[in-house]
Design an enzyme around this catalytic site. Structure first.
Site, PDB file in Angstrom:
ATOM      1  N   SER A  34       0.834  -1.196   0.000  1.00 29.34           N
ATOM      2  CA  SER A  34       0.000   0.000   0.000  1.00 29.34           C
ATOM      3  C   SER A  34       0.872   1.251   0.000  1.00 29.34           C
ATOM      4  O   SER A  34       1.788   1.375  -0.806  1.00 29.34           O
ATOM      5  CB  SER A  34      -0.964  -0.036   1.187  1.00 29.34           C
ATOM      6  OG  SER A  34      -1.969   0.941   1.048  1.00 29.34           O
ATOM      7  N   ASP A 152     -10.286  -3.634  -5.710  1.00 28.66           N
ATOM      8  CA  ASP A 152      -9.825  -2.726  -4.654  1.00 28.66           C
ATOM      9  C   ASP A 152     -10.879  -1.679  -4.318  1.00 28.66           C
ATOM     10  O   ASP A 152     -11.358  -0.954  -5.194  1.00 28.66           O
ATOM     11  CB  ASP A 152      -8.535  -2.031  -5.104  1.00 28.66           C
ATOM     12  CG  ASP A 152      -7.692  -1.557  -3.932  1.00 28.66           C
ATOM     13  OD1 ASP A 152      -8.250  -0.923  -3.016  1.00 28.66           O
ATOM     14  OD2 ASP A 152      -6.482  -1.837  -3.930  1.00 28.66           O
ATOM     15  N   HIS A 208      -8.185  -4.762  -1.540  1.00 28.83           N
ATOM     16  CA  HIS A 208      -6.882  -4.202  -1.216  1.00 28.83           C
ATOM     17  C   HIS A 208      -6.056  -5.126  -0.323  1.00 28.83           C
ATOM     18  O   HIS A 208      -6.483  -5.507   0.774  1.00 28.83           O
ATOM     19  CB  HIS A 208      -7.079  -2.851  -0.519  1.00 28.83           C
ATOM     20  CG  HIS A 208      -5.824  -2.035  -0.436  1.00 28.83           C
ATOM     21  ND1 HIS A 208      -5.111  -1.642  -1.538  1.00 28.83           N
ATOM     22  CD2 HIS A 208      -5.153  -1.538   0.638  1.00 28.83           C
ATOM     23  CE1 HIS A 208      -4.070  -0.928  -1.168  1.00 28.83           C
ATOM     24  NE2 HIS A 208      -4.062  -0.864   0.144  1.00 28.83           N
TER      25      HIS A 208
END
Length: 225
Positions: A34, A152, A208
């Site tokens: 991330s 996501d 995600h």
């Protein structure tokens, strides 16, 4: 592996630690998750000693975000209103210096404001001036692997995970890295890296950072062995 961000003095501290570690003298591979991915890219661009060999970005937002987790602006009037309101404070010095998420907030509706006041992302993406050292250091990577999560709900737009973003001046239509001015002007050397086969674009059908061990072992592990 990095999952939390490094900014300012933390980045300098990390670079110093890397340089002092004798085990890394011949080079090392890095994997960021991330927001940790774009901070590791900053390490690659700013701190070439010791050399980073492979950079694996797992869900990193390399062109930033213009949306809220699970609240994409283009599909909700409320979400769109909120993200527009965030611009009133996102580019102030105080917010830029103390709120990590603001450092990769990228407003395509106010591109000049973003380029002028973004302390981190606009710098490493060469939006104001081309730092040839940044470019040279990034191009020295043997591989730059980018993972996009097809479902996501955190990163908006999700194409940022492959270095794409919204087309300038609006926040609905996106463009790929290859369609962007960043690529066409080759401010980071990504076009040249792409032609040399150094860029790897991977996708997985999950939200995600959602992947299983089998996928990790098959798709990512070969790049860090």
């Amino acid at each position: 592996m990095v999952s939390t961000p490094l900014t300012g003095s933390h980045l300098a501290f990390a670079c110093n630690k890397l340089a002092q570690d004798p085990k890394l003298k011949a080079g090392y591979n890095a994997m960021g998750f991330s927001q940790g991915a774009q901070f590791l890219r900053a390490v690659a661009q700013r701190c070439p000693n010791p050399p980073m060999k492979a950079l694996i970005s797992v869900g990193g937002q390399h062109q930033g975000v213009y949306g809220l987790p699970r609240c994409p602006g283009e599909s909700s009037h409320i979400c769109d209103w909120i993200r527009k309101k965030l611009n009133s404070g996102a580019y102030t010095d105080a917010i830029q210096k103390h709120l990590v998420q603001a450092q990769y907030w990228h407003d395509p509706l106010n591109d000049d404001l973003y380029k002028q006041h973004s302390l981190f992302l606009a710098d490493i993406n060469q939006e104001r001036v081309v730092n040839e050292t940044y470019k040279k250091n990034l191009m020295s990577l043997e591989k730059f692997v980018m993972v996009k999560f097809l479902q996501d709900s955190i990163v908006d737009p999700v194409v940022s995970e492959w270095f794409g973003f919204f087309k300038t001046g609006q926040a609905e239509q996106t463009e790929t890295l290859q369609e962007s001015a960043l690529y066409k002007e080759d401010r980071l050397g990504l076009a040249e890296m792409d032609k040399a086969g150094k860029l790897v674009f991977l996708a997985t059908d999950g939200d995600h950072l959602q992947f299983n061990r089998e996928w990790f072992n098959a798709k990512l592990l070969p790049y860090i062995r």
